[in-house]
Write an enzyme that holds these catalytic residues in place. Sequence first.
Site, PDB file in Angstrom:
ATOM      1  N   CYS A   2       7.888   6.056 -25.634  1.00  0.00           N
ATOM      2  CA  CYS A   2       6.686   5.573 -24.948  1.00  0.00           C
ATOM      3  C   CYS A   2       6.216   4.239 -25.542  1.00  0.00           C
ATOM      4  O   CYS A   2       6.361   3.986 -26.730  1.00  0.00           O
ATOM      5  CB  CYS A   2       5.545   6.561 -25.115  1.00  0.00           C
ATOM      6  SG  CYS A   2       5.971   8.205 -24.594  1.00  0.00           S
ATOM      7  N   ARG A  27      12.098   0.042 -24.412  1.00  0.00           N
ATOM      8  CA  ARG A  27      11.984   1.261 -25.208  1.00  0.00           C
ATOM      9  C   ARG A  27      12.458   2.488 -24.428  1.00  0.00           C
ATOM     10  O   ARG A  27      12.678   3.540 -25.011  1.00  0.00           O
ATOM     11  CB  ARG A  27      10.526   1.468 -25.648  1.00  0.00           C
ATOM     12  CG  ARG A  27      10.025   0.350 -26.533  1.00  0.00           C
ATOM     13  CD  ARG A  27       8.531   0.414 -26.705  1.00  0.00           C
ATOM     14  NE  ARG A  27       8.080   1.502 -27.549  1.00  0.00           N
ATOM     15  CZ  ARG A  27       8.051   1.470 -28.870  1.00  0.00           C
ATOM     16  NH1 ARG A  27       8.450   0.381 -29.486  1.00  0.00           N
ATOM     17  NH2 ARG A  27       7.631   2.490 -29.572  1.00  0.00           N
ATOM     18  N   TRP A  81       8.016   8.187 -21.733  1.00  0.00           N
ATOM     19  CA  TRP A  81       9.371   8.687 -21.852  1.00  0.00           C
ATOM     20  C   TRP A  81       9.197  10.197 -22.052  1.00  0.00           C
ATOM     21  O   TRP A  81       8.734  10.642 -23.097  1.00  0.00           O
ATOM     22  CB  TRP A  81      10.031   8.040 -23.070  1.00  0.00           C
ATOM     23  CG  TRP A  81      11.491   8.280 -23.229  1.00  0.00           C
ATOM     24  CD1 TRP A  81      12.520   7.602 -22.635  1.00  0.00           C
ATOM     25  CD2 TRP A  81      12.102   9.247 -24.085  1.00  0.00           C
ATOM     26  NE1 TRP A  81      13.715   8.098 -23.075  1.00  0.00           N
ATOM     27  CE2 TRP A  81      13.502   9.100 -23.949  1.00  0.00           C
ATOM     28  CE3 TRP A  81      11.622  10.240 -24.943  1.00  0.00           C
ATOM     29  CZ2 TRP A  81      14.414   9.898 -24.644  1.00  0.00           C
ATOM     30  CZ3 TRP A  81      12.524  11.027 -25.639  1.00  0.00           C
ATOM     31  CH2 TRP A  81      13.905  10.839 -25.487  1.00  0.00           C
ATOM     32  N   ASN A 107       1.618   7.823 -27.785  1.00  0.00           N
ATOM     33  CA  ASN A 107       3.042   7.812 -28.112  1.00  0.00           C
ATOM     34  C   ASN A 107       3.225   8.747 -29.292  1.00  0.00           C
ATOM     35  O   ASN A 107       2.548   8.602 -30.308  1.00  0.00           O
ATOM     36  CB  ASN A 107       3.482   6.388 -28.485  1.00  0.00           C
ATOM     37  CG  ASN A 107       4.889   6.339 -29.045  1.00  0.00           C
ATOM     38  OD1 ASN A 107       5.701   7.205 -28.765  1.00  0.00           O
ATOM     39  ND2 ASN A 107       5.183   5.313 -29.824  1.00  0.00           N
ATOM     40  N   GLY A 108       4.127   9.733 -29.152  1.00  0.00           N
ATOM     41  CA  GLY A 108       4.363  10.673 -30.239  1.00  0.00           C
ATOM     42  C   GLY A 108       4.403  12.087 -29.680  1.00  0.00           C
ATOM     43  O   GLY A 108       4.556  12.281 -28.475  1.00  0.00           O
ATOM     44  N   GLU A 487      31.082   4.427 -33.245  1.00  0.00           N
ATOM     45  CA  GLU A 487      30.158   3.432 -32.691  1.00  0.00           C
ATOM     46  C   GLU A 487      30.666   2.917 -31.338  1.00  0.00           C
ATOM     47  O   GLU A 487      29.889   2.771 -30.391  1.00  0.00           O
ATOM     48  CB  GLU A 487      29.991   2.282 -33.698  1.00  0.00           C
ATOM     49  CG  GLU A 487      29.109   1.143 -33.237  1.00  0.00           C
ATOM     50  CD  GLU A 487      27.673   1.543 -32.909  1.00  0.00           C
ATOM     51  OE1 GLU A 487      27.269   2.677 -33.180  1.00  0.00           O
ATOM     52  OE2 GLU A 487      26.965   0.684 -32.337  1.00  0.00           O
ATOM     53  N   LYS A 491      28.640   3.294 -27.804  1.00  0.00           N
ATOM     54  CA  LYS A 491      28.286   2.128 -26.968  1.00  0.00           C
ATOM     55  C   LYS A 491      28.717   2.378 -25.532  1.00  0.00           C
ATOM     56  O   LYS A 491      27.952   2.168 -24.604  1.00  0.00           O
ATOM     57  CB  LYS A 491      28.994   0.848 -27.447  1.00  0.00           C
ATOM     58  CG  LYS A 491      28.445   0.107 -28.623  1.00  0.00           C
ATOM     59  CD  LYS A 491      27.112  -0.529 -28.441  1.00  0.00           C
ATOM     60  CE  LYS A 491      26.020   0.426 -28.718  1.00  0.00           C
ATOM     61  NZ  LYS A 491      25.537   0.684 -30.001  1.00  0.00           N
ATOM     62  N   GLU A 494      26.704   5.365 -23.783  1.00  0.00           N
ATOM     63  CA  GLU A 494      25.260   5.207 -23.562  1.00  0.00           C
ATOM     64  C   GLU A 494      24.943   4.221 -22.443  1.00  0.00           C
ATOM     65  O   GLU A 494      23.978   4.412 -21.726  1.00  0.00           O
ATOM     66  CB  GLU A 494      24.499   4.899 -24.854  1.00  0.00           C
ATOM     67  CG  GLU A 494      24.799   3.597 -25.529  1.00  0.00           C
ATOM     68  CD  GLU A 494      24.045   3.432 -26.867  1.00  0.00           C
ATOM     69  OE1 GLU A 494      23.070   4.133 -27.114  1.00  0.00           O
ATOM     70  OE2 GLU A 494      24.471   2.569 -27.662  1.00  0.00           O
ATOM     71  N   HIS A 510      44.134  19.337 -32.976  1.00  0.00           N
ATOM     72  CA  HIS A 510      43.441  20.604 -33.243  1.00  0.00           C
ATOM     73  C   HIS A 510      42.505  20.967 -32.096  1.00  0.00           C
ATOM     74  O   HIS A 510      41.542  21.701 -32.282  1.00  0.00           O
ATOM     75  CB  HIS A 510      42.681  20.522 -34.566  1.00  0.00           C
ATOM     76  CG  HIS A 510      43.597  20.327 -35.732  1.00  0.00           C
ATOM     77  ND1 HIS A 510      44.480  21.296 -36.156  1.00  0.00           N
ATOM     78  CD2 HIS A 510      43.823  19.261 -36.530  1.00  0.00           C
ATOM     79  CE1 HIS A 510      45.192  20.844 -37.171  1.00  0.00           C
ATOM     80  NE2 HIS A 510      44.805  19.592 -37.416  1.00  0.00           N
ATOM     81  N   LYS A 609      14.798   2.979 -27.244  1.00  0.00           N
ATOM     82  CA  LYS A 609      15.181   2.083 -28.338  1.00  0.00           C
ATOM     83  C   LYS A 609      14.629   2.575 -29.667  1.00  0.00           C
ATOM     84  O   LYS A 609      15.280   2.493 -30.693  1.00  0.00           O
ATOM     85  CB  LYS A 609      14.631   0.687 -28.033  1.00  0.00           C
ATOM     86  CG  LYS A 609      14.918  -0.346 -29.088  1.00  0.00           C
ATOM     87  CD  LYS A 609      16.253  -0.971 -28.852  1.00  0.00           C
ATOM     88  CE  LYS A 609      16.701  -1.868 -29.965  1.00  0.00           C
ATOM     89  NZ  LYS A 609      18.165  -1.807 -30.138  1.00  0.00           N
TER      90      LYS A 609
HETATM   91  C1  G6P Z   1      18.150   5.036 -30.814  1.00  0.00           C
HETATM   92  C2  G6P Z   1      18.785   3.730 -30.383  1.00  0.00           C
HETATM   93  C3  G6P Z   1      20.037   3.458 -31.210  1.00  0.00           C
HETATM   94  C4  G6P Z   1      19.692   3.450 -32.690  1.00  0.00           C
HETATM   95  C5  G6P Z   1      18.986   4.753 -33.101  1.00  0.00           C
HETATM   96  C6  G6P Z   1      18.380   4.616 -34.481  1.00  0.00           C
HETATM   97  O1  G6P Z   1      18.971   6.100 -30.471  1.00  0.00           O
HETATM   98  O2  G6P Z   1      19.126   3.782 -29.016  1.00  0.00           O
HETATM   99  O3  G6P Z   1      20.586   2.207 -30.848  1.00  0.00           O
HETATM  100  O4  G6P Z   1      20.857   3.291 -33.433  1.00  0.00           O
HETATM  101  O5  G6P Z   1      17.896   5.042 -32.219  1.00  0.00           O
HETATM  102  O6  G6P Z   1      17.351   3.658 -34.410  1.00  0.00           O
HETATM  103  P1  G6P Z   1      16.833   2.807 -35.648  1.00  0.00           P
HETATM  104  O7  G6P Z   1      15.722   1.969 -35.081  1.00  0.00           O
HETATM  105  O8  G6P Z   1      16.350   3.786 -36.661  1.00  0.00           O
HETATM  106  O9  G6P Z   1      17.982   1.999 -36.133  1.00  0.00           O
END
Ligand code: G6P
Length: 614
Positions: A2, A27, A81, A107-108, A487, A491, A494, A510, A609
């Site tokens: 949020c 966000r 969100w 937010n929270g 990673e 990517k 997502e 396995h 985010k």
């Molecule tokens: C979310 C973002 C990721 C990020 C993760 C940790 O899932 O979409 O891209 O790696 O949070 O976020 P931070 O701000 O703690 O790196």
Amino acid sequence: MCGIVGYVGNKPASGILLDALEKLEYRGYDSAGIAFAGRDGIKVYKTCGRIKQLREIIAEESKSDSSRDGEFTVGIGHTRWATHGRPSDNNAHPHCAHSGKVAVVHNGIIENYLELRAFLEAHGHTFSSDTDSEVVSELIDYYYSGDPVSAVRRAEMQLKGSYALGILFSDYPWQIMAIRKDGPLIVGLGKDENMIASDIPALLKHTRDIFRLGERELAILTKDGVTVMDSYGERIQHEFEHIDWDIDAAEKCGYPHFMIKEIMEQPDAIMKTIGPRIHDGKIDLGLKHISEEDLKGITSIKIVGCGSAYHVGMVEKYYMRHLLGIPVDAELASEFRYDSPIIDEHTLVIIISQSGETLDTLYGLREARKRGARVISIVNVVASSIANESEDVLYTWAGPEISVATTKAYSTQLVLIQLLSLHMAYIKGTIDEKQLSASVDELMAIPKMLSDMLKKVEPIQYLASQYFNSQDVFFIGRNMDYSLSLEASLKLKEISYIHSEAYAAGELKHGSISLIEDGTLVIALCTYRPLLEKMVSNIKEVKARGAKVIAVINHDDDETENVADHVIRLPECGTLSLPSLTIVPLQLFAYYIASLKGCDIDKPRNLAKSVTVE
Ligand code: G6P
């Protein structure tokens, strides 16, 4: 997650709040809303959907009542969100108490909302949403008898969980109030106007002087000033921080998406991260509280983070173990914090977070400190909660990252933790001055190599055009290549919504090899030379079952080239720079695939985010 904004000043609030909300779109959100305070009380507009729809609703209303729009100069806004209750108009914020006297954006997560809701219902309050947040407006209303400060403080004392709140009172239409605990909230000071927001980009058009509200501090904003009180009700003064980012840093500057802009910014961002920390071939991290003596005494390391930040730890643990000869583990913050970690004053906990606000990571940090470990954080957002609560902080200085899928933050975290490893190795005597200097040179060469690679994106675009219709994509690798696969796979899934998994190549047989069929795409990372032969065998295994294989290689190797369908060739480089170079074509591959599929790349569905809830 949020986003919150608030404005009080002389100008019409609606355009300012809508623009500010758009700056927080990154966000992640599913609904949006604004509440204005005016002489006829509080007026709320909210809708499930995008800010564009909210803009239309407000424009429509002001057309039907031409006196209306310009009249509001005070308001709060929100992008939601969904956590408690599905996305819907009713569940969208702001929530206005049924008395009409109090409106709140939150937010929270209010953990005890069911208990509070039962209490309030027993006292005649009613609810229109399924959210945890609506209890906040009703609870403040319950305590309100003319004094907003006392009502907010009494209500806040009952809340369990995390919250950043923007609050309006109909009896005080010239002010907004804000309070926070475990969630970000920034106050911006302008001329005859003041604002609040969850993040800096929302404020930049109006002010560059900001401060971050501290834990449980209460702010009252009018157009003439900002008053802040601590949890004891004592007035406190905050130093303002001047934000000198180029506003372009928060704009797309001609790129179609923030993600590709941020991928292209990586050479620069990496230089900004490492450049100022190298003096005469030596590393100067500027640690303030953890001394060289302390670092010498470290006997084990835990690297803690979520998502891509955790993946940085996964890459670095191999390198650090090898370099320092001590146990190093990477831990998911959401597991670490509940796992009674065995750590003490000889353990270094390295917390990694772009936003500095990820709740699990913040709680992981608190757990580490509670248990007496030494804590260094690697953070991008200056003065964020994690930065503030760490013993020492190393900033990545990557500039604002807007795209939900991280790229430049990941890359800068990677080089920064490598600097920290080298610094520790030198102090502990596991490398000498010559080795240190060679390693520093290697790191300093990364930006130029990356920038050359980023000039030749066509081969990656071609591969994306061949495979963007894939249903499943598997990434395999060994050692650091496995960590990089994690990673790369994240990517891709997502932003493109293609099912993707990363496997340690040796684990394939396995179980998951049963999923390989004719045409399944497997991306094999083959940069870790000591285990190259094993990787070639793994490629042969999946090829025998019909897979198409893209191999990522960094050396001349006929055997891998012959066995794979395509290769992505990296420039020749040492082991230290290899991870930084390997990830970039895979970021591009994910980006071009998502682009060909027409996905909402910067704001993928269901993702946020900055994850400020558990
Ligand atoms: C979310 C973002 C990721 C990020 C993760 C940790 O899932 O979409 O891209 O790696 O949070 O976020 P931070 O701000 O703690 O790196």
